[in-house]
Design an enzyme around this catalytic site. Sequence first.
Site, PDB file in Angstrom:
ATOM      1  N   ASP A   1       0.615  -1.296  -0.037  1.00 20.27           N
ATOM      2  CA  ASP A   1      -0.200   0.015  -0.173  1.00 20.27           C
ATOM      3  C   ASP A   1       0.841   1.226  -0.177  1.00 20.27           C
ATOM      4  O   ASP A   1       1.784   1.275  -0.834  1.00 20.27           O
ATOM      5  CB  ASP A   1      -0.980  -0.091   1.170  1.00 20.27           C
ATOM      6  CG  ASP A   1      -1.963   0.959   1.097  1.00 20.27           C
ATOM      7  OD1 ASP A   1      -3.092   0.714   0.369  1.00 20.27           O
ATOM      8  OD2 ASP A   1      -1.903   2.072   1.726  1.00 20.27           O
ATOM      9  N   TRP A   2       0.525   2.247   0.958  1.00 20.30           N
ATOM     10  CA  TRP A   2       1.264   3.293   0.842  1.00 20.30           C
ATOM     11  C   TRP A   2       2.710   3.183   1.299  1.00 20.30           C
ATOM     12  O   TRP A   2       3.802   3.960   0.748  1.00 20.30           O
ATOM     13  CB  TRP A   2       0.777   4.529   1.914  1.00 20.30           C
ATOM     14  CG  TRP A   2      -0.197   5.566   1.150  1.00 20.30           C
ATOM     15  CD1 TRP A   2      -1.423   5.571   1.086  1.00 20.30           C
ATOM     16  CD2 TRP A   2       0.363   6.606   0.511  1.00 20.30           C
ATOM     17  NE1 TRP A   2      -2.003   6.568   0.309  1.00 20.30           N
ATOM     18  CE2 TRP A   2      -0.832   7.081   0.063  1.00 20.30           C
ATOM     19  CE3 TRP A   2       1.520   7.315   0.007  1.00 20.30           C
ATOM     20  CZ2 TRP A   2      -0.745   8.387  -0.659  1.00 20.30           C
ATOM     21  CZ3 TRP A   2       1.595   8.498  -0.799  1.00 20.30           C
ATOM     22  CH2 TRP A   2       0.541   9.139  -1.129  1.00 20.30           C
TER      23      TRP A   2
ATOM     24  N   TRP B   1     -12.778   3.748  -3.349  1.00 22.15           N
ATOM     25  CA  TRP B   1     -12.152   3.901  -1.828  1.00 22.15           C
ATOM     26  C   TRP B   1     -11.890   5.345  -1.307  1.00 22.15           C
ATOM     27  O   TRP B   1     -12.170   5.653  -0.224  1.00 22.15           O
ATOM     28  CB  TRP B   1     -10.895   3.044  -1.680  1.00 22.15           C
ATOM     29  CG  TRP B   1     -10.251   3.385  -0.548  1.00 22.15           C
ATOM     30  CD1 TRP B   1      -8.915   3.915  -0.622  1.00 22.15           C
ATOM     31  CD2 TRP B   1     -10.238   2.713   0.696  1.00 22.15           C
ATOM     32  NE1 TRP B   1      -8.158   3.987   0.607  1.00 22.15           N
ATOM     33  CE2 TRP B   1      -9.148   3.451   1.581  1.00 22.15           C
ATOM     34  CE3 TRP B   1     -11.404   2.294   1.478  1.00 22.15           C
ATOM     35  CZ2 TRP B   1      -9.072   3.307   2.861  1.00 22.15           C
ATOM     36  CZ3 TRP B   1     -11.143   2.335   2.697  1.00 22.15           C
ATOM     37  CH2 TRP B   1     -10.216   2.832   3.545  1.00 22.15           C
TER      38      TRP B   1
ATOM     39  N   ASP C   1      -7.456  -8.668  -3.843  1.00 24.56           N
ATOM     40  CA  ASP C   1      -7.376  -7.208  -3.735  1.00 24.56           C
ATOM     41  C   ASP C   1      -8.212  -6.556  -4.978  1.00 24.56           C
ATOM     42  O   ASP C   1      -7.603  -6.600  -6.246  1.00 24.56           O
ATOM     43  CB  ASP C   1      -5.985  -6.585  -3.681  1.00 24.56           C
ATOM     44  CG  ASP C   1      -5.871  -5.200  -3.276  1.00 24.56           C
ATOM     45  OD1 ASP C   1      -6.815  -4.469  -3.331  1.00 24.56           O
ATOM     46  OD2 ASP C   1      -4.731  -4.709  -3.174  1.00 24.56           O
TER      47      ASP C   1
ATOM     48  N   HIS D   1      -6.096  -7.173   0.069  1.00 26.63           N
ATOM     49  CA  HIS D   1      -5.270  -6.031  -0.042  1.00 26.63           C
ATOM     50  C   HIS D   1      -4.195  -6.139   1.107  1.00 26.63           C
ATOM     51  O   HIS D   1      -3.060  -5.647   0.890  1.00 26.63           O
ATOM     52  CB  HIS D   1      -6.073  -4.946   0.110  1.00 26.63           C
ATOM     53  CG  HIS D   1      -5.296  -3.644   0.152  1.00 26.63           C
ATOM     54  ND1 HIS D   1      -4.539  -3.098  -1.054  1.00 26.63           N
ATOM     55  CD2 HIS D   1      -4.970  -2.533   0.946  1.00 26.63           C
ATOM     56  CE1 HIS D   1      -4.051  -2.156  -0.579  1.00 26.63           C
ATOM     57  NE2 HIS D   1      -4.155  -1.840   0.487  1.00 26.63           N
TER      58      HIS D   1
END
Length: 274
Positions: free
Chosen positions: A101-102, A141, A227, A256
């Site tokens: 993710d980030w 999202w 995901d 995810h």
Amino acid sequence: MSFLTWRDWRIHYIDEGRTAAQGERTFLCLHGEPTWSYLFRRMIPRFVARGARVVAPDLVGFGRSDKPADEALYTFDFHRRFLLDFIERMQLKHITLVVQDWGGLLGLTLPMEVPAIEGLFVMNTTLATGDVPLSEGFIAWRAYVAKNPDLACGKLMARACPHLTADEAAAYDAPFPNVASKAGVRRFPQLVPEKPGDPGAAISRQARDWLSTTWKGESFMAVGAKDPVLGPPVMNLLRGWIRGCPEPVVIEHGGHFLQEWGDEVMDAWLHSRT
């Protein structure tokens, strides 16, 4: 628990396996939205068992780190600068980035500036270069978070990871007791570069070019197939941007937050090294 001060903020981080021999690998685990270093709890012991050091910071606004209420503070460059300063402050060497993710949106921009990064362990993430359309899943999202400023992190994690216990889901809620504590959670979806001129897009394109032409380190990629935002199509595109990256290991029932399927991911990683 370990803490340091960065600028005006207290930063929490995990630092395990510090008795590793000189020259051994350091796994730097970078979380994403809306999680914290707790996400890596299934993977950290297995890295340590191999004689490595494992460091996992909570980004500003997340976990046990301070949570400034001013949403304008949270920018792409703010978080990226923290990671660069953190690596220097901690004097980390022989780094393998473990990102999702980030953690990847930020972390994958670092190797071109940090020679100590020698490996990549990549899960469900991307580089947000501003010249590739954002997925419909991400756009949905982002809109959801905008409409729910008091995001229920534990409920979100329980839906995304059905095997979590009630206590584990509660652990994701624990750092965020009220809406004021969730400024970072609210901001992250808005910070993903969407257009070429957006903050963070240019450095992400530079990182893409560097990784595809200059990167010489080891790479491992795993993807949770379920995901809807950063699943196999996005990860296969990312793989093409990382020089020498092997085909991703697909965790068919993984989602995810692939660290929550950490034992399977670690088994696949260890198998890839034999």
